[in-house]
Design a protein around this motif. Structure first.
Motif, PDB file in Angstrom:
ATOM      1  N   ASP A  67       0.839  -1.203   0.000  1.00 58.16           N
ATOM      2  CA  ASP A  67       0.000   0.000   0.000  1.00 58.16           C
ATOM      3  C   ASP A  67       0.872   1.250   0.000  1.00 58.16           C
ATOM      4  O   ASP A  67       1.878   1.324   0.721  1.00 58.16           O
ATOM      5  CB  ASP A  67      -0.904   0.014   1.238  1.00 58.16           C
ATOM      6  CG  ASP A  67      -1.992  -1.056   1.175  1.00 58.16           C
ATOM      7  OD1 ASP A  67      -2.243  -1.562   0.068  1.00 58.16           O
ATOM      8  OD2 ASP A  67      -2.551  -1.388   2.236  1.00 58.16           O
ATOM      9  N   GLU A  68       0.499   2.206  -0.823  1.00 60.19           N
ATOM     10  CA  GLU A  68       1.199   3.495  -0.931  1.00 60.19           C
ATOM     11  C   GLU A  68       2.657   3.333  -1.377  1.00 60.19           C
ATOM     12  O   GLU A  68       3.517   4.128  -1.026  1.00 60.19           O
ATOM     13  CB  GLU A  68       1.139   4.263   0.396  1.00 60.19           C
ATOM     14  CG  GLU A  68      -0.271   4.573   0.862  1.00 60.19           C
ATOM     15  CD  GLU A  68      -0.275   5.354   2.160  1.00 60.19           C
ATOM     16  OE1 GLU A  68      -0.380   6.602   2.091  1.00 60.19           O
ATOM     17  OE2 GLU A  68      -0.171   4.715   3.221  1.00 60.19           O
ATOM     18  N   GLN A  69       2.903   2.303  -2.161  1.00 60.86           N
ATOM     19  CA  GLN A  69       4.268   2.045  -2.655  1.00 60.86           C
ATOM     20  C   GLN A  69       4.845   3.279  -3.351  1.00 60.86           C
ATOM     21  O   GLN A  69       5.944   3.727  -3.025  1.00 60.86           O
ATOM     22  CB  GLN A  69       4.242   0.865  -3.636  1.00 60.86           C
ATOM     23  CG  GLN A  69       5.550   0.578  -4.355  1.00 60.86           C
ATOM     24  CD  GLN A  69       6.508  -0.253  -3.546  1.00 60.86           C
ATOM     25  OE1 GLN A  69       6.116  -1.248  -2.974  1.00 60.86           O
ATOM     26  NE2 GLN A  69       7.761   0.143  -3.490  1.00 60.86           N
ATOM     27  N   GLU A  70       4.125   3.811  -4.317  1.00 59.17           N
ATOM     28  CA  GLU A  70       4.640   4.953  -5.085  1.00 59.17           C
ATOM     29  C   GLU A  70       4.557   6.252  -4.295  1.00 59.17           C
ATOM     30  O   GLU A  70       5.486   7.066  -4.330  1.00 59.17           O
ATOM     31  CB  GLU A  70       3.877   5.077  -6.401  1.00 59.17           C
ATOM     32  CG  GLU A  70       4.144   3.917  -7.367  1.00 59.17           C
ATOM     33  CD  GLU A  70       3.494   4.150  -8.722  1.00 59.17           C
ATOM     34  OE1 GLU A  70       2.933   5.248  -8.939  1.00 59.17           O
ATOM     35  OE2 GLU A  70       3.551   3.230  -9.559  1.00 59.17           O
ATOM     36  N   GLU A  71       3.446   6.441  -3.567  1.00 59.13           N
ATOM     37  CA  GLU A  71       3.271   7.691  -2.829  1.00 59.13           C
ATOM     38  C   GLU A  71       4.383   7.888  -1.796  1.00 59.13           C
ATOM     39  O   GLU A  71       4.873   9.004  -1.586  1.00 59.13           O
ATOM     40  CB  GLU A  71       1.907   7.708  -2.120  1.00 59.13           C
ATOM     41  CG  GLU A  71       0.713   7.731  -3.064  1.00 59.13           C
ATOM     42  CD  GLU A  71       0.253   6.328  -3.468  1.00 59.13           C
ATOM     43  OE1 GLU A  71      -0.931   6.179  -3.784  1.00 59.13           O
ATOM     44  OE2 GLU A  71       1.084   5.398  -3.465  1.00 59.13           O
ATOM     45  N   LEU A  72       4.803   6.814  -1.152  1.00 61.52           N
ATOM     46  CA  LEU A  72       5.846   6.890  -0.125  1.00 61.52           C
ATOM     47  C   LEU A  72       7.245   6.682  -0.697  1.00 61.52           C
ATOM     48  O   LEU A  72       8.230   6.741   0.044  1.00 61.52           O
ATOM     49  CB  LEU A  72       5.578   5.854   0.973  1.00 61.52           C
ATOM     50  CG  LEU A  72       4.286   6.040   1.771  1.00 61.52           C
ATOM     51  CD1 LEU A  72       4.088   4.875   2.737  1.00 61.52           C
ATOM     52  CD2 LEU A  72       4.306   7.371   2.517  1.00 61.52           C
ATOM     53  N   ASN A  73       7.318   6.435  -2.023  1.00 63.36           N
ATOM     54  CA  ASN A  73       8.612   6.218  -2.683  1.00 63.36           C
ATOM     55  C   ASN A  73       9.416   5.126  -1.975  1.00 63.36           C
ATOM     56  O   ASN A  73      10.591   5.306  -1.628  1.00 63.36           O
ATOM     57  CB  ASN A  73       9.415   7.519  -2.738  1.00 63.36           C
ATOM     58  CG  ASN A  73      10.609   7.415  -3.675  1.00 63.36           C
ATOM     59  OD1 ASN A  73      10.601   6.656  -4.647  1.00 63.36           O
ATOM     60  ND2 ASN A  73      11.653   8.172  -3.389  1.00 63.36           N
ATOM     61  N   GLN A 188       4.388  -3.309   4.402  1.00 62.20           N
ATOM     62  CA  GLN A 188       4.695  -1.889   4.209  1.00 62.20           C
ATOM     63  C   GLN A 188       5.696  -1.394   5.254  1.00 62.20           C
ATOM     64  O   GLN A 188       6.614  -0.622   4.942  1.00 62.20           O
ATOM     65  CB  GLN A 188       3.424  -1.039   4.271  1.00 62.20           C
ATOM     66  CG  GLN A 188       3.675   0.420   3.870  1.00 62.20           C
ATOM     67  CD  GLN A 188       2.580   1.361   4.326  1.00 62.20           C
ATOM     68  OE1 GLN A 188       2.396   1.548   5.543  1.00 62.20           O
ATOM     69  NE2 GLN A 188       1.847   1.933   3.372  1.00 62.20           N
TER      70      GLN A 188
END
Length: 268
Positions: A67-73, A188
């Motif tokens: 979850d939020e792989q790209e958003e959290l870089n 995550q």
């Protein structure tokens, strides 16, 4: 035309340079042939192409994101390097077995590999891996104690990963940017902790090689360009053979299928 008095006659530098280069290649190939024979390989391992001038873009393998792989870089988890070259990458985990013959074999054959180390297994002989580093091998992070990370809190995961960063920096002078989660399991929090510890990539694997067999992630049970291959620092206590036996099985297969072994860090 005869040279003027006192003028030196020069040979063509390019021709001399080409001849010297050709001689160097012949000597290197002869040494590789001799090493392959000495270590009992069926054929001489292929030489990997030069490192790519433009590194491929590394992203998380589809289905391996959190979850939020790209958003959290977050560091991407991947099993293959995107390349059309017929190369594979050998990675070796843990650090339990410290076989001097393995170091000699890989140096003789000039085969690159990447190590992922756990402190509880290497702390009785940090010097062995110092020798490995001195031969051009990059030493990377596989946690302090090799736990099942998803069962731990964020703070405990961070301790395992950052603690191993500290060990590698203290013993070998540099903090790694590559991390492999034990057993290939993560969540995550794992990737958040890894990022907070300075990790950029979290490679796992597409195949695993043992002394007596291979295991595969893909349905076709075959090698593919850019595949990352896993093995372990193990010996006769765990396997029906030695680390050189494992390397022999690995190299015989990849060479027979037309693959060279490249250095993972050259593609990142």
């Amino acid at each position: 035309m005869r040279p003027a008095p006192g003028q030196q006659v020069l040979k063509a530098p390019p021709a001399r340079a080409l001849a010297a280069y050709a001689t160097k290649l012949r000597v290197a190939h002869a040494a590789r042939v001799a090493a392959a024979k000495r270590w009992g390989l069926r054929t001489v391992p292929l030489t990997a192409p030069a490192a790519p001038a433009h590194k491929p873009e590394i992203t998380a393998r589809k289905g391996f994101e959190v979850d939020e792989q790209e958003e959290l870089n977050l560091p991407p988890v991947f099993t293959t390097i995107p390349t059309k070259e017929k190369v594979v990458f050998l990675t070796i985990d843990d650090g339990a077995e410290k076989d001097p013959a393995f170091l000699r074999m890989m140096s003789d054959l000039k085969i690159p590999y990447t190590a992922f180390l756990s402190d509880y297994l290497i702390k009785d002989d940090y010097a062995y891996f110092k020798k490995m580093q001195g031969r051009g091998i990059v030493l990377n992070n596989h946690t302090l104690h090799h736990p099942y990370l998803p069962a731990l809190s964020y703070s405990r995961q961070k301790h395992e990963i950052c603690g191993m960063q500290d060990v590698i920096e203290k013993q070998y002078g540099k903090r790694p940017t590559l991390f492999r989660p034990p057993f290939g399991n993560y969540n995550q929090d794992t990737l958040r902790a890894a990022k907070d510890c300075g990790i950029r990539y979290a490679p796992i694997w597409d195949e695993e090689v043992f002394v007596d067999h291979w295991e595969y992630r893909e349905w076709d049970r075959d090698l593919h360009p850019g595949d990352i291959v896993l093995s372990h620092f193990r010996g006769r206590e765990d396997w029906k053979g030695t680390m050189p036996d494992m390397v022999r099985r690995f190299l015989d297969k990849v060479t027979a299928q037309g693959y060279a072994v490249a250095r993972l860090e050259d593609y990142l």
